[in-house]
Design a protein around this motif. Structure first.
Motif, short mmCIF file in Angstrom:
data_model
loop_
_atom_site.label_atom_id
_atom_site.label_comp_id
_atom_site.label_asym_id
_atom_site.label_seq_id
_atom_site.Cartn_x
_atom_site.Cartn_y
_atom_site.Cartn_z
N LEU A 99 0.70 -1.28 0.10
CA LEU A 99 0.04 0.06 0.00
C LEU A 99 0.74 1.34 -0.01
O LEU A 99 0.52 2.25 -0.64
CB LEU A 99 -0.97 0.04 1.37
N ARG A 100 1.92 1.15 0.74
CA ARG A 100 2.92 2.24 0.94
C ARG A 100 3.50 2.68 -0.49
O ARG A 100 3.45 4.05 -0.97
CB ARG A 100 3.91 1.94 1.79
N VAL A 101 3.88 1.75 -1.36
CA VAL A 101 4.38 1.73 -2.58
C VAL A 101 3.50 2.49 -3.53
O VAL A 101 3.80 3.42 -4.22
CB VAL A 101 5.20 0.52 -2.88
N ALA A 102 2.26 1.71 -3.45
CA ALA A 102 1.16 2.23 -4.31
C ALA A 102 0.77 3.68 -4.28
O ALA A 102 0.41 4.45 -5.28
CB ALA A 102 -0.16 1.29 -4.28
N ALA A 103 0.95 4.22 -2.79
CA ALA A 103 0.46 5.45 -2.56
C ALA A 103 1.61 6.59 -2.69
O ALA A 103 1.51 7.81 -2.54
CB ALA A 103 -0.17 5.60 -1.12
N GLY A 104 2.83 5.98 -2.87
CA GLY A 104 3.99 6.99 -2.95
C GLY A 104 4.36 7.40 -1.57
O GLY A 104 4.79 8.62 -1.78
N LEU A 105 4.35 6.70 -0.47
CA LEU A 105 4.64 7.08 0.84
C LEU A 105 6.09 7.03 0.93
O LEU A 105 6.68 6.10 0.71
CB LEU A 105 3.74 6.89 1.72
N ALA A 106 6.69 7.67 2.05
CA ALA A 106 7.95 7.40 2.54
C ALA A 106 8.14 6.10 3.21
O ALA A 106 7.14 5.39 3.84
CB ALA A 106 8.44 8.43 3.65
N SER A 107 9.28 5.57 2.92
CA SER A 107 9.57 4.04 3.41
C SER A 107 9.68 3.97 4.92
O SER A 107 9.16 2.83 5.31
CB SER A 107 10.86 3.67 2.86
N ALA A 108 9.72 4.90 5.77
CA ALA A 108 9.62 4.66 7.21
C ALA A 108 8.21 4.56 7.59
O ALA A 108 8.07 4.31 8.66
CB ALA A 108 10.24 6.01 7.48
N ARG A 109 7.38 4.97 6.83
CA ARG A 109 5.87 4.78 7.17
C ARG A 109 5.58 3.51 8.05
O ARG A 109 4.71 3.26 8.76
CB ARG A 109 4.88 5.45 6.25
N VAL A 110 5.93 2.38 7.18
CA VAL A 110 5.41 0.96 7.45
C VAL A 110 6.04 0.58 8.98
O VAL A 110 5.23 0.28 9.83
CB VAL A 110 6.12 0.13 6.38
N ALA A 111 7.17 0.97 9.08
CA ALA A 111 7.75 0.59 10.68
C ALA A 111 6.97 1.75 11.64
O ALA A 111 6.89 1.26 12.66
CB ALA A 111 9.20 0.85 10.62
N HIS A 112 6.75 3.00 11.14
CA HIS A 112 6.15 3.83 12.21
C HIS A 112 4.69 3.11 12.50
O HIS A 112 4.37 3.29 13.73
CB HIS A 112 6.02 5.28 11.67
N VAL A 113 3.93 2.84 11.66
CA VAL A 113 2.49 2.68 11.91
C VAL A 113 2.61 1.18 12.62
O VAL A 113 1.78 1.15 13.49
CB VAL A 113 1.62 2.76 10.67
N LEU A 114 3.58 0.35 12.54
CA LEU A 114 3.54 -0.93 12.96
C LEU A 114 3.77 -0.90 14.47
O LEU A 114 3.10 -1.35 15.32
CB LEU A 114 4.51 -1.99 12.42
N ASP A 115 4.59 0.14 14.72
CA ASP A 115 4.90 0.57 16.11
C ASP A 115 3.77 1.35 16.83
O ASP A 115 3.71 1.04 17.95
CB ASP A 115 6.34 1.60 16.23
N GLN A 116 3.04 2.13 15.90
CA GLN A 116 1.95 2.83 16.54
C GLN A 116 0.84 1.70 17.13
O GLN A 116 0.23 2.32 18.12
CB GLN A 116 1.31 3.79 15.62
N VAL A 117 0.60 0.84 16.49
CA VAL A 117 -0.48 -0.17 16.85
C VAL A 117 0.07 -1.48 17.43
O VAL A 117 -0.52 -2.24 17.63
CB VAL A 117 -1.17 -0.71 15.55
#
Length: 228
Positions: A99-117
């Motif tokens: 989803l991150r790649v498809a949306a063109g978001l920063a690579s750090a977002r995946v680790a960040h949201v995993l940590d958030q939840v």
């Protein structure tokens, strides 16, 4: 920050009027509880807000424009409508990364949201082995991926144990404290009353109440009084 506006919103499916001339506003910096009995039209309303269902009449907008007209919706609105809509063979990390790649978001977002939840430890497990509570957390991580100003959540506490529900309360309260907008449809009134600033109650698709959460009273009792 962004607000949600619903104005004279109606939706009919054949001869059934699911939502009937509904109007309300969800303001930034608040947690708003969206309440009503089964079949009241809550999920249909949320789906119209998110552009998934076309209204028969009226409008649902994000900062004055329909969802479908948002330039980058993933960075404006995050939603949890279905916590089981994941490919069972993917890991949590792979699901989010796609989803991150498809949306063109920063690579750090995946680790960040995993940590958030609190799913970092389970990030490389396949979703087929997740409990319902873990799927709820992954659904929330998906909603948070674009760091949106608005969260729209349908029954986000389903499957969460008491510790998970306590965590969710704290998370949503902190999100609203950042000036963001949180709209939560739920049946768990004892939980939402601890964090709700505003309450919207509908029945048979129509508005029964919209206003501040009743101070110093039991939300369940208030809800029962309003719905009759």
């Amino acid at each position: 920050m962004s607000a949600i506006g619903v104005t004279h919103l109606s939706k009919s499916f054949g001869g059934v009027r699911a939502v009937d001339d509904l109007s309300f506003t969800v303001e930034p910096g608040t947690v708003t509880a969206f309440l009503g009995p089964n079949g009241a039209g809550k999920t249909t309303t949320l789906r119209m807000i998110l552009g998934l269902v076309t209204p028969t009449s009226g409008t649902a907008t994000i900062d004055g424009v329909p969802y479908r007209e948002l330039v980058r919706p993933i960075t404006t609105v995050g939603a949890v409508l279905e916590a089981t809509a994941f490919h069972p063979g993917l890991t949590a990390r792979t699901h989010l990364e796609a989803l991150r790649v498809a949306a063109g978001l920063a690579s750090a977002r995946v680790a960040h949201v995993l940590d958030q939840v609190d799913l970092t430890a389970a990030a490389d497990r396949r979703v087929r082995g997740f409990s319902l509570g873990m799927r709820q957390r992954l659904a929330l991580a998906t909603a948070l991926l674009g760091d949106p100003d608005i969260l729209v959540l349908d029954e986000p506490a389903n499957g969460l144990d008491p510790a998970g529900m306590r965590w969710l309360r704290g998370f949503l309260r902190a999100y609203a404290h950042q000036g963001r907008t949180v709209l939560v449809s739920t049946h768990v009134l004892t939980e939402i009353q601890q964090i709700a600033d505003q309450v919207i109650i509908i029945s048979a698709g129509g508005l029964l109440f919209s206003g501040p959460s009743p101070a110093g009273s039991d939300l369940e009792e208030f809800y029962l009084e309003v719905t009759g």
